[in-house]
Design a protein around this motif. Structure first.
Motif, PDB file in Angstrom:
ATOM      1  N   ALA A  79       3.000   8.122   7.075  1.00  0.00           N
ATOM      2  CA  ALA A  79       3.752   6.688   6.714  1.00  0.00           C
ATOM      3  C   ALA A  79       3.984   6.790   5.264  1.00  0.00           C
ATOM      4  N   ILE A  80       2.782   7.507   4.542  1.00  0.00           N
ATOM      5  CA  ILE A  80       3.094   7.892   2.982  1.00  0.00           C
ATOM      6  C   ILE A  80       4.044   8.746   2.697  1.00  0.00           C
ATOM      7  N   GLN A  81       4.229   9.875   3.513  1.00  0.00           N
ATOM      8  CA  GLN A  81       5.384  10.821   3.198  1.00  0.00           C
ATOM      9  C   GLN A  81       6.529  10.261   3.614  1.00  0.00           C
ATOM     10  N   ASN A  82       6.792   9.540   4.473  1.00  0.00           N
ATOM     11  CA  ASN A  82       8.041   9.057   5.044  1.00  0.00           C
ATOM     12  C   ASN A  82       8.663   7.648   4.411  1.00  0.00           C
ATOM     13  N   TRP A  83       7.853   6.953   3.575  1.00  0.00           N
ATOM     14  CA  TRP A  83       8.017   5.743   3.204  1.00  0.00           C
ATOM     15  C   TRP A  83       9.037   5.439   2.379  1.00  0.00           C
ATOM     16  N   ASP A  84      10.023   4.660   2.723  1.00  0.00           N
ATOM     17  CA  ASP A  84      11.299   4.502   1.933  1.00  0.00           C
ATOM     18  C   ASP A  84      11.348   2.995   1.880  1.00  0.00           C
ATOM     19  N   ILE A  85      11.187   2.223   0.788  1.00  0.00           N
ATOM     20  CA  ILE A  85      11.321   0.998   0.628  1.00  0.00           C
ATOM     21  C   ILE A  85      12.914   0.568   0.742  1.00  0.00           C
ATOM     22  N   LYS A  86      13.736   1.428   0.496  1.00  0.00           N
ATOM     23  CA  LYS A  86      15.089   0.997   0.431  1.00  0.00           C
ATOM     24  C   LYS A  86      15.579   0.775   2.083  1.00  0.00           C
ATOM     25  N   ARG A  87      14.689   1.258   3.089  1.00  0.00           N
ATOM     26  CA  ARG A  87      15.183   0.912   4.310  1.00  0.00           C
ATOM     27  C   ARG A  87      14.539  -0.420   4.896  1.00  0.00           C
ATOM     28  N   ILE A  88      13.857  -1.254   3.870  1.00  0.00           N
ATOM     29  CA  ILE A  88      13.469  -2.394   4.575  1.00  0.00           C
ATOM     30  C   ILE A  88      14.747  -3.508   4.501  1.00  0.00           C
ATOM     31  N   SER A  89      14.981  -4.278   5.658  1.00  0.00           N
ATOM     32  CA  SER A  89      16.408  -5.180   5.648  1.00  0.00           C
ATOM     33  C   SER A  89      16.060  -6.258   4.835  1.00  0.00           C
ATOM     34  N   ARG A  90      17.400  -6.557   4.203  1.00  0.00           N
ATOM     35  CA  ARG A  90      17.399  -7.601   3.110  1.00  0.00           C
ATOM     36  C   ARG A  90      17.398  -8.943   3.771  1.00  0.00           C
ATOM     37  N   GLN A  91      16.424  -9.284   4.428  1.00  0.00           N
ATOM     38  CA  GLN A  91      16.634 -10.725   5.095  1.00  0.00           C
ATOM     39  C   GLN A  91      15.215 -11.410   4.434  1.00  0.00           C
ATOM     40  N   ARG A  92      15.324 -12.684   4.665  1.00  0.00           N
ATOM     41  CA  ARG A  92      14.065 -13.423   4.088  1.00  0.00           C
ATOM     42  C   ARG A  92      13.244 -13.779   5.377  1.00  0.00           C
ATOM     43  N   GLU A  93      13.888 -13.584   6.577  1.00  0.00           N
ATOM     44  CA  GLU A  93      12.930 -13.895   7.533  1.00  0.00           C
ATOM     45  C   GLU A  93      13.434 -13.009   8.623  1.00  0.00           C
ATOM     46  N   LYS A  94      12.611 -12.413   9.504  1.00  0.00           N
ATOM     47  CA  LYS A  94      12.909 -11.489  10.595  1.00  0.00           C
ATOM     48  C   LYS A  94      12.244 -11.578  11.746  1.00  0.00           C
ATOM     49  N   VAL A  95      13.180 -12.058  13.021  1.00  0.00           N
ATOM     50  CA  VAL A  95      12.482 -12.138  14.123  1.00  0.00           C
ATOM     51  C   VAL A  95      11.645 -10.813  14.828  1.00  0.00           C
ATOM     52  N   PHE A  96      10.563 -10.769  15.000  1.00  0.00           N
ATOM     53  CA  PHE A  96       9.955  -9.674  15.619  1.00  0.00           C
ATOM     54  C   PHE A  96       9.100  -9.914  16.946  1.00  0.00           C
ATOM     55  N   ALA A  97       9.384  -8.964  17.763  1.00  0.00           N
ATOM     56  CA  ALA A  97       8.608  -9.257  18.894  1.00  0.00           C
ATOM     57  C   ALA A  97       7.303  -8.417  19.026  1.00  0.00           C
ATOM     58  N   LEU A  98       6.338  -8.985  18.620  1.00  0.00           N
ATOM     59  CA  LEU A  98       5.004  -8.088  18.580  1.00  0.00           C
ATOM     60  C   LEU A  98       4.716  -7.734  19.844  1.00  0.00           C
ATOM     61  N   ASP A  99       4.261  -6.615  19.759  1.00  0.00           N
ATOM     62  CA  ASP A  99       3.843  -5.840  21.260  1.00  0.00           C
ATOM     63  C   ASP A  99       2.442  -6.551  21.695  1.00  0.00           C
ATOM     64  N   LEU A 100       2.625  -7.609  22.420  1.00  0.00           N
ATOM     65  CA  LEU A 100       1.338  -8.207  22.597  1.00  0.00           C
ATOM     66  C   LEU A 100       0.576  -7.705  23.871  1.00  0.00           C
ATOM     67  N   SER A 101       1.112  -6.419  24.395  1.00  0.00           N
ATOM     68  CA  SER A 101       0.262  -5.703  25.348  1.00  0.00           C
ATOM     69  C   SER A 101      -0.915  -5.003  24.693  1.00  0.00           C
TER      70      SER A 101
ATOM     71  N   TYR B  13       0.688  -1.184   0.113  1.00  0.00           N
ATOM     72  CA  TYR B  13       0.059  -0.061   0.036  1.00  0.00           C
ATOM     73  C   TYR B  13       0.640   1.258  -0.024  1.00  0.00           C
ATOM     74  N   LEU B  14       1.820   1.338   0.959  1.00  0.00           N
ATOM     75  CA  LEU B  14       2.697   2.459   0.904  1.00  0.00           C
ATOM     76  C   LEU B  14       3.406   2.656  -0.080  1.00  0.00           C
ATOM     77  N   GLN B  15       4.011   1.579  -0.655  1.00  0.00           N
ATOM     78  CA  GLN B  15       4.943   2.036  -2.058  1.00  0.00           C
ATOM     79  C   GLN B  15       3.936   2.221  -2.952  1.00  0.00           C
ATOM     80  N   ALA B  16       2.748   1.829  -3.161  1.00  0.00           N
ATOM     81  CA  ALA B  16       1.972   2.267  -4.356  1.00  0.00           C
ATOM     82  C   ALA B  16       1.453   3.977  -4.010  1.00  0.00           C
ATOM     83  N   LYS B  17       1.072   4.126  -2.907  1.00  0.00           N
ATOM     84  CA  LYS B  17       0.641   5.527  -2.463  1.00  0.00           C
ATOM     85  C   LYS B  17       1.613   6.675  -2.346  1.00  0.00           C
ATOM     86  N   SER B  18       3.046   6.048  -2.087  1.00  0.00           N
ATOM     87  CA  SER B  18       4.214   6.980  -2.237  1.00  0.00           C
ATOM     88  C   SER B  18       4.566   7.337  -3.801  1.00  0.00           C
TER      89      SER B  18
END
Ligand code: GLU
Length: 307
Positions: free
Chosen positions: A280-302, A32-37
């Motif tokens: 999010a649309i104004q600041n989106w930069d696809i180049k910042r996304i890390s070049r990893q196939r998998e990434k551990v993420f501690a989702l905030d379950l609170s 979405y952000l890549q399209a809207k940006s």
């Protein structure tokens, strides 16, 4: 001089196999952000080609969750189950090119075969059977290398003969396989850019090969890392339902931006939905996304709701 700029068309293509979870939310947010940006369009396609996996009601549930999170999509939503004629048409194009054959190999026969797991050894290739049911239909691959220039994962070269072999395009149960359906739909919807999870990266060379055989142009691809729990399980597998209470929506979207390495300010998590999307649309930069196939993420379950 032709000054028409080609229109960016992105898409989100969920399978209705359950509620929208964090794993699919990050694919929705990034496409979405890549399209809207880029002032582009963003389409939704419900990938219900495999009716055996569908959970009734989940397509509507996914759409209403996206709506409650503030996504705005263009055009009407396409359902793959209503696209069979289109798939038949392209199946016949492949048949007329001599690329399709019927295959009656059972899973157990393939499991016992001496070749590397997941690579079809071509047993039925030269059997010249009629292409009518009850057989599955396979598309022959060539030994040429397929090149992928992924916006996130970089350049990749894949030889389909060594990686998957001839692949199924219509299943024995007569459902069209995902690979043909997705290529036909991306083309007929005029999709120019595909941002999706890296779990689909193995499918990309197959899809590019089909685009080449059908003489379609190849969209730009970008594969985001798959969100994993610290103990190595895909976040999607825990089936977290994102049908949130309204006040949790922005916090969840904020978590998605954190996962996508966009460094959102902390207080954006407590802003209104429209402020969130504007930032999010104004600041989106696809180049910042890390070049990893998998990434551990501690989702905030609170976070509240059913997350
Ligand atoms: N329907 C697929 C899924 O939900 C996504 C396919 C695609 O983006 O090409 O995993």
């Amino acid at each position: 001089m032709n000054t028409t700029k080609s229109v960016y068309k992105g898409r989100f293509a969920p399978s209705p196999t359950g509620a929208l979870h964090f794993g699919s939310l990050i694919a929705a947010v990034s496409s979405y952000l890549q399209a809207k940006s880029q002032q582009g369009q963003w389409l939704i396609r419900i990938e219900d080609v495999d009716k055996t996996r569908e959970i009734p009601g989940s397509a509507e549930h996914i759409l209403s969750t996206l709506d409650s999170l503030g996504f705005e999509w263009d055009d009407t939503v396409i359902y793959q189950s209503q696209q069979t004629e289109l798939y038949e048409y392209y199946l016949h194009t492949l048949i007329s090119k001599g690329l399709v054959y019927a295959c009656d190999c059972s899973r157990s026969k393939l499991k016992q075969s001496a070749t590397k797991a997941g690579i079809y050894p071509g047993y039925c290739r030269d059997k010249k059977r009629s292409l009518t049911s009850p057989y599955a239909l396979r598309c022959q691959v060539s030994s040429d290398t397929v090149n992928i220039n992924d916006q996130i994962q970089g350049a990749l070269c894949v030889n389909l003969a060594d990686n998957c072999g001839d692949f199924v395009i219509k299943r024995r149960d007569q459902f069209f396989a995902y690979q043909l359906a997705v290529v036909a739909d991306d083309h007929s919807q005029g999709i120019t850019d595909i941002i999706r999870g890296a779990d689909l990266l193995p499918s990309t060379p197959i899809q590019i090969y089909l685009q080449q055989q059908l003489e379609f142009s190849t969209p730009h691809y970008g594969h985001i890392p798959v969100a994993m729990h610290a103990h190595g399980q895909k976040l999607s597998k825990s089936h977290q339902d994102l049908s949130l209470h309204e006040h949790d929506a922005v916090e969840t979207l904020h978590q998605a931006l954190l996962f996508l390495d966009q460094s959102p300010p902390e207080d954006l998590a407590h802003s209104s939905q429209s402020e969130f999307w504007q930032w999010a649309i104004q600041n989106w930069d696809i180049k910042r996304i890390s070049r990893q196939r998998e990434k551990v993420f501690a989702l905030d379950l609170s976070l509240g709701g059913t997350l």
